[in-house]
Design a protein around this motif. Structure first.
Motif, short mmCIF file in Angstrom:
data_model
loop_
_atom_site.label_atom_id
_atom_site.label_comp_id
_atom_site.label_asym_id
_atom_site.label_seq_id
_atom_site.Cartn_x
_atom_site.Cartn_y
_atom_site.Cartn_z
N ARG A 30 0.84 -1.20 0.00
CA ARG A 30 0.00 0.00 0.00
C ARG A 30 0.87 1.24 0.00
NH1 ARG A 30 -4.18 -0.32 4.70
NH2 ARG A 30 -4.11 1.85 4.14
N VAL A 31 0.41 2.26 -0.69
CA VAL A 31 1.12 3.54 -0.66
C VAL A 31 0.57 4.39 0.47
CG1 VAL A 31 1.65 3.48 -3.12
CG2 VAL A 31 -0.42 4.61 -2.34
N ARG A 32 1.40 5.28 0.96
CA ARG A 32 1.00 6.19 2.04
C ARG A 32 0.69 7.54 1.40
NH1 ARG A 32 5.39 4.98 6.62
NH2 ARG A 32 6.48 6.52 5.41
N LEU A 33 -0.58 7.78 1.13
CA LEU A 33 -1.00 8.94 0.35
C LEU A 33 -0.63 10.27 0.97
CD1 LEU A 33 -4.45 7.69 -0.96
CD2 LEU A 33 -2.24 7.72 -2.13
N ARG A 34 -0.36 10.29 2.25
CA ARG A 34 -0.02 11.57 2.88
C ARG A 34 1.28 12.16 2.32
NH1 ARG A 34 0.89 8.02 7.49
NH2 ARG A 34 3.10 7.87 7.89
N TRP A 35 2.06 11.35 1.60
CA TRP A 35 3.31 11.84 1.02
C TRP A 35 3.13 12.38 -0.40
CZ3 TRP A 35 7.15 13.03 4.00
CH2 TRP A 35 7.24 12.42 5.24
N PRO A 37 1.82 15.18 -1.39
CA PRO A 37 2.24 16.59 -1.52
C PRO A 37 3.74 16.76 -1.74
CG PRO A 37 0.63 16.38 0.24
CD PRO A 37 1.00 14.97 -0.19
N ALA A 38 4.56 15.87 -1.21
CA ALA A 38 6.01 15.98 -1.44
C ALA A 38 6.34 15.78 -2.91
CB ALA A 38 6.78 14.97 -0.58
N LEU A 39 5.65 14.87 -3.57
CA LEU A 39 5.87 14.67 -5.01
C LEU A 39 5.44 15.92 -5.78
CD1 LEU A 39 5.74 11.62 -3.91
CD2 LEU A 39 5.18 11.10 -6.27
N ALA A 40 4.27 16.44 -5.43
CA ALA A 40 3.79 17.65 -6.10
C ALA A 40 4.73 18.82 -5.86
CB ALA A 40 2.38 17.99 -5.61
N TRP A 41 5.20 18.96 -4.63
CA TRP A 41 6.13 20.04 -4.29
C TRP A 41 7.42 19.90 -5.10
CZ3 TRP A 41 8.99 20.09 1.05
CH2 TRP A 41 9.97 21.09 1.06
N GLY A 42 8.00 18.72 -5.13
CA GLY A 42 9.25 18.52 -5.86
C GLY A 42 9.11 18.84 -7.33
N PHE A 43 8.02 18.34 -7.96
CA PHE A 43 7.83 18.61 -9.38
C PHE A 43 7.57 20.09 -9.62
CE2 PHE A 43 5.24 18.97 -13.23
CZ PHE A 43 6.13 18.42 -14.14
N ALA A 44 6.74 20.70 -8.79
CA ALA A 44 6.44 22.13 -8.95
C ALA A 44 7.70 22.97 -8.77
CB ALA A 44 5.35 22.55 -7.97
N GLN A 45 8.51 22.61 -7.79
CA GLN A 45 9.75 23.37 -7.56
C GLN A 45 10.66 23.28 -8.78
OE1 GLN A 45 11.62 23.10 -3.73
NE2 GLN A 45 13.65 23.15 -4.66
N TYR A 46 10.80 22.08 -9.32
CA TYR A 46 11.61 21.89 -10.52
C TYR A 46 11.09 22.78 -11.66
CZ TYR A 46 12.57 19.87 -15.06
OH TYR A 46 12.87 19.73 -16.38
N ARG A 47 9.80 22.69 -11.93
CA ARG A 47 9.21 23.45 -13.06
C ARG A 47 9.27 24.95 -12.85
NH1 ARG A 47 7.84 21.32 -17.96
NH2 ARG A 47 6.35 22.98 -18.04
N LEU A 48 8.87 25.40 -11.68
CA LEU A 48 8.80 26.85 -11.44
C LEU A 48 10.18 27.48 -11.36
CD1 LEU A 48 5.81 26.89 -8.94
CD2 LEU A 48 5.79 27.51 -11.37
N ALA A 49 11.13 26.80 -10.72
CA ALA A 49 12.50 27.33 -10.67
C ALA A 49 13.11 27.36 -12.07
CB ALA A 49 13.37 26.51 -9.72
N LEU A 98 6.32 7.72 0.13
CA LEU A 98 4.98 7.32 -0.31
C LEU A 98 4.86 5.81 -0.43
CD1 LEU A 98 2.20 8.33 -1.70
CD2 LEU A 98 3.44 7.94 -3.84
N THR A 99 5.89 5.19 -0.99
CA THR A 99 5.81 3.77 -1.33
C THR A 99 6.53 2.85 -0.36
OG1 THR A 99 7.76 3.90 -2.74
CG2 THR A 99 5.62 4.30 -3.78
#
Length: 153
Positions: A30-35, A37-49, A98-99
């Motif tokens: 099972r994945v731990r869905l509470r994580w 946001p960390a994936l979204a944050w990392g990808f957004a940081q990469y794209r926006l920076a 997450l995993t």
């Protein structure tokens, strides 16, 4: 433009999660869905920076694709010299949390030193391109995060 395995973002944000999620399906973990946001944050940081740097430097997305025309030291680059790479690492840490996947741990364990080596090589190239202004910037802004003891040039 077609994505390829030679593209670092494609490997981090597409290939690694696909392999780890496939492993999760096979192992029925099972994945731990509470994580998520960390994936979204990392990808957004990469794209926006990346977008921030491109619009201010007038150069291509990466040093391997050409020379930046200006040194960018504001915005996310005032906090970390490598906010795009840091976005990759935040994403990978989130994927691992997450995993709880051994494969995600292995991928992250390989990529953390690879990104560090890449950041150090970029540092050398930027010193040769911009000289003293980049050296001054590197003494003020950490490679990764403020407060890390070995984070200076």
């Amino acid at each position: 433009m077609r994505p390829s395995l030679s593209s670092t973002p494609f490997r981090t944000f597409v290939v690694a999660p696909a392999l780890v999620l496939a492993e999760q399906v096979v192992s029925r973990r099972r994945v731990r869905l509470r994580w998520l946001p960390a994936l979204a944050w990392g990808f957004a940081q990469y794209r926006l920076a990346g977008r921030y740097r491109i619009t201010r430097a007038g150069g291509p997305p990466g040093l391997s694709q050409g020379r930046p025309q200006r040194l960018v030291t504001s915005g996310p680059y005032a906090v970390s010299r490598n906010p795009m790479y840091l976005g990759h690492l935040v994403f990978l840490a989130g994927l691992t949390a997450l995993t709880r996947s051994p494969l995600a741990v292995a991928v992250t364990a390989v990529l953390v030193p690879w990104f560090d080596a890449r950041a150090r090589a970029d540092h050398a190239r930027l010193v040769s391109l911009f000289g003293e202004p980049y050296r001054d910037y590197a003494t003020r802004v950490p490679r990764w995060l403020p407060g890390l003891p070995t984070d200076r040039p």
